[in-house]
Each structure stands twice: as C-alpha cells, then as structure tokens.
Design an enzyme around this catalytic site. Structure first.
Site, PDB file in Angstrom:
ATOM      1  N   CYS A 110       8.877 -16.821  -1.657  1.00 51.38           N
ATOM      2  CA  CYS A 110       8.455 -15.573  -2.241  1.00 51.38           C
ATOM      3  C   CYS A 110       7.990 -15.132  -1.906  1.00 51.38           C
ATOM      4  O   CYS A 110       6.659 -15.548  -1.434  1.00 51.38           O
ATOM      5  CB  CYS A 110       7.926 -15.842  -3.995  1.00 51.38           C
ATOM      6  SG  CYS A 110       8.029 -14.736  -5.188  1.00 51.38           S
ATOM      7  N   CYS A 430      -7.073   2.314  -4.436  1.00 50.30           N
ATOM      8  CA  CYS A 430      -6.110   0.961  -3.717  1.00 50.30           C
ATOM      9  C   CYS A 430      -5.384   0.542  -2.698  1.00 50.30           C
ATOM     10  O   CYS A 430      -4.815  -0.080  -2.220  1.00 50.30           O
ATOM     11  CB  CYS A 430      -5.064   1.087  -5.084  1.00 50.30           C
ATOM     12  SG  CYS A 430      -4.848   2.125  -4.880  1.00 50.30           S
TER      13      CYS A 430
END
Length: 474
Positions: A110, A430
């Site tokens: 994943c 961010c």
C-alpha cells in the site's frame, strides 16, 4: 526491530508473504555475482523528504526505497538517471537501531504509508531535520528556537481520506482502499491502520456493497469524512444510480451508522442521499466552545487530535491581546479565525473560496462572533502591498497556505513600510520548501526575525512534513 547479526555473515533480509508484510529473518545470500552492476552494497547516510534512504556511489546519489539512515544494505538498481539512481533494498546487512517491525500487514504494498519501519519518535526527528535543512538551504535562514514537535496518536488518526474503488475481475471483484506504492492499482486490503477503527472495518463490507451495485466499474472513489458526531461516505459515480442502488446505499448506511453523499460530477455537485441529514458533519474545538460544520468535499485537517493542539499552539505563539486586530490568511472554515475572535479585538479572515467563506460567516454568527469576525474572498496568490494597505493596519497575522505557499503575501508584506507591518506572525505550513522560501523573503527582504520553527506530525508513518514558524519584527 530485526536483530543485528554480529555472529555471522548472513544478512537479515525482508521477506514478504501474500500480504506484503516484511518479516525479518536470516536467509542465505543468493548465488549472485557482486560484480553485477545492478546490485550494490551501500551505506545509507540520511533520508530524503520522501522517506527514501540516500547513499552515494561513484559520484552519483542513490535513492533507496526501504532503507534507513545508518544502515548498510545491499540494493538492486531499478532506475538509472544521468545524475542519480533509484534502488530498492535487497538485503539489510546492518540494520538501524531505529528500525521496527511495521505494524500494518500491507506496508510495502500500500502506498498510504512510507515510514512504518521507522520508530515513531525517529520519524519526528527526521521531519524536524527536513524542516531545518529546507530553511537553511532554500531560505538561507535559521530559527532562533526549535519548537517542541506537536504529536498525537499514530494509529486511527486519519479522519479524512480518499479511497479508490476498482472493479478487478482477476481479484474476484471490487477493491476499496489506497493505491499501491507508485502505482495506479488499488491495494488488496481488508483493513487500514491509520483510519479510525469503525472506518477501517468498512473496507471489506464496502467491497461487497459496490460489487452489488448496477455499475461498479463506474464508481472510482469514496471520500471519507469523519466528524465528531457522524461519518460521511461520499460516492463518486460516473453513471446515474438506479433505485435499487439507492436502496442498497440506504440499507448499508443504516446498518453501519454512516451517511451517504453522492457526487455525480465535480465537488460542487456533492449532495446528501438523505437531505434531512445534510448538516450532521462537523468538528469541534472544545477549548473555545466551537463546533464547525463542513461538507465532505470541504478542506479540513485530516487529524482532529493534532488540529486541536495546533490551534492552541498557534494562538499561544501569536500572542494576540484583547486590543489587537488580527488577520488570518487562507482562513478556510475559520479554524483559526474563530478562536482568535474570542481572544482578540477583531479578526479578518481571508480565503480564496467563496464557499468556505460563507461557511465561516455562518459559523461566526452561530457562535455570536459576527461582530468580531469578518471574512472576505480574495485570491491570495495575487495580492500586493496596496491590497494590504487597503485592509488597514493589523497587529498580528496568521498564514496557513496550501502547498504552494504564500509567495505573493511574503513579497507584499516585505514591501510595506515598517510602521504598517504586523509585528508578529505565525506561519502554518504543509510544505517545508515553500515555508523556507517565504521565510527567507520575509527575513532577508522584510526584516522579520525567524524566532522559532518546529514540526507538526499531522501524518504519522508518512514522510509528509507539516510545520509552524514564528516571525517577529525586531
């Protein structure tokens, strides 16, 4: 953590079963010539911003997926470029003391997490190093103080997520989950460590639900939004749903305690399956007695535990006083603006999205803050010094931009006369690269001093770096 093999020459090798979970156990070296140019033994020097190991070989940088700083590894070259190579770990000859057994069985397959093999405390240290390196190399500036890292739960934290949906006949039906690493394929996963447990438990039932709808091949994604009192699943569908589809969604929602939204086209077309449940989604800021409604397609922080600490830290660092006027740029739903309105004389929140500004207005009115909190729509990537002058003088400034940063804002602020500048600002970021760029402009051109900076571990087990910086006029 894999044991260090000090007693023999047999390396510890990652071996993966059907789930992709690595298990650390000794294995025999394959009969492979070390003269093979695709296989190298490297000492890993550090980690890059994506969580890959960095090594050097014959004057070229080698980025090694799955390696940690301080390790000696044998790698297989998977891509060659003129100035760098890409490689994957083939065997770990000397493991890092900070290597741990990944807690998720899908790690390595994943693509949702990239650092589960690194101790969580070490993850934070790596992110702090990434921030400091960006400030030094991009902004040519150094913080006078390192802020303590903001940390929270490392599992079950992700209250916002986009799940991919694919009909894969070879896999026996529909897959629902995150993409595989560096791939457009969807990982075959039954649960997810970073999703809230009740959402993780829905992955398998969702596969059966979508597989039983009329066009499972035309439903590419499900947006997950978890509020303080409700969980919403927003289904993107490219074909009209049948009455039977809608009935199945309603039955699933009732059985699992979730609300369905439907999105036939762009984000603006998203709407609740049950109109009476349109306003159930919200998140709380209990320290200020606030509750902010939102839609599943609105931007909100993915980690509500960190967000509450983030808001408290930002307000404490901003040092807004009851007589101060404050400006909040990229204000969104009012995540910072509304708490600031409680503590300061007044707040002006500015945001490029008229939809978010309307929600912020409504939330301010609902909490009796309409006379202290004002909001306006403005493209903040195009502002200049004249625009700032038109807003009047502000004592404090908070900036929380997207990944692109706030270049126009930094340049415009630096052009203002000293007497018109806010004395103190907090920049929530961010993206350490754009924070460093903007902090460099504010410091070298505008004269602000970078008082402090530190990381926010908003996304544990990933290489994503969020941070906060404090700048002040001397």
């Amino acid at each position: 953590m894999p044991p260090s093999c000090n007693w023999c020459a047999i390396p510890w090798r990652p071996r993966r079963g059907l789930t992709g979970r690595p298990s650390w156990r000794p294995g025999r070296l394959p009969d492979r010539s070390m003269a093979d140019p695709d296989f190298l033994v490297l000492d890993i020097e550090s980690l890059d911003p994506e969580g890959q190991g960095i090594a050097h070989h014959q004057g070229k940088v080698v980025f090694v997926e799955g390696a940690l700083a301080g390790e000696t590894v044998r790698v297989r070259i998977v891509r060659r470029k003129p100035t760098f190579d890409k490689a994957r770990v083939d065997a770990i000859l000397r493991p890092s003391s900070q290597r741990v057994q990944p807690p998720c069985p899908y790690f390595g397959v994943c693509g949702g997490c990239s650092l589960q093999h690194l101790d969580t405390a070490a993850q934070v240290a790596v992110k702090q190093r990434t921030l400091e390196d960006a400030l030094a190399h991009i902004g040519k500036v150094r913080a006078l103080q390192v802020l303590p890292a903001i940390q929270g739960p490392s599992v079950g934290y992700r209250h916002r997520a986009r799940l991919s949906v694919r009909l894969v006949v070879k896999k026996g039906g529909v897959l629902v989950g995150f993409h595989e690493k560096a791939s457009s394929y969807v990982a075959d996963m039954q649960h997810c460590l970073i999703l809230p447990p009740h959402v993780s438990a829905l992955l398998a039932p969702l596969r059966g639900l979508i597989g039983g709808l009329s066009r499972p091949d035309r439903m590419p994604q499900i947006e997950v939004a978890v509020g303080d009192r409700a969980t919403v699943l927003c289904l993107r569908h490219l074909e009209a749903l049948t009455d039977d589809d809608l009935n199945q969604l309603r039955a699933f929602g009732a059985r699992h305690g979730v609300d369905w939204w439907l999105q036939p086209r762009g984000p603006d077309t998203a709407h609740p399956l049950d109109p009476a449940r349109a306003d159930v989604l919200a998140y709380a800021l209990p320290a200020w007695g606030l509750r902010l409604p939102f839609r599943p397609t609105d931007f909100t922080q993915v980690n509500p535990f960190i967000n509450q600490v983030l808001v408290a830290r930002a307000l404490a660092l901003l040092q807004a006083q009851p007589h101060h006027r404050v400006m909040d740029l990229f204000c969104g739903l009012g995540n910072f603006s509304l708490p600031l309105a409680i503590e300061a004389q007044s707040v002006l929140g500015v945001e490029g999205s008229a939809t978010l500004v309307a929600r912020a207005h409504a939330a301010a009115a609902r909490h009796g803050l309409g006379d202290k909190a004002r909001f306006g729509v403005q493209n903040l990537f195009e502002v200049d010094a004249a625009w700032f002058r038109a807003q009047g003088r502000f004592d404090r400034l908070l900036i929380d931009p997207p990944r692109e940063g706030a270049l126009a804002v930094a340049r415009a602020l630096s052009e203002l006369p000293a007497e018109e500048r806010p004395r103190r600002m907090v920049y929530v970021s961010c993206n350490p690269a754009t924070l460093a760029r903007d902090a460099g402009i504010l410091h070298h051109v505008g004269g602000w001093v970078l008082r402090a900076a530190g990381v926010i571990n908003m996304f544990p087990h990933t290489a994503h770096v969020e941070s906060m910086a404090v700048l002040e006029m001397p």
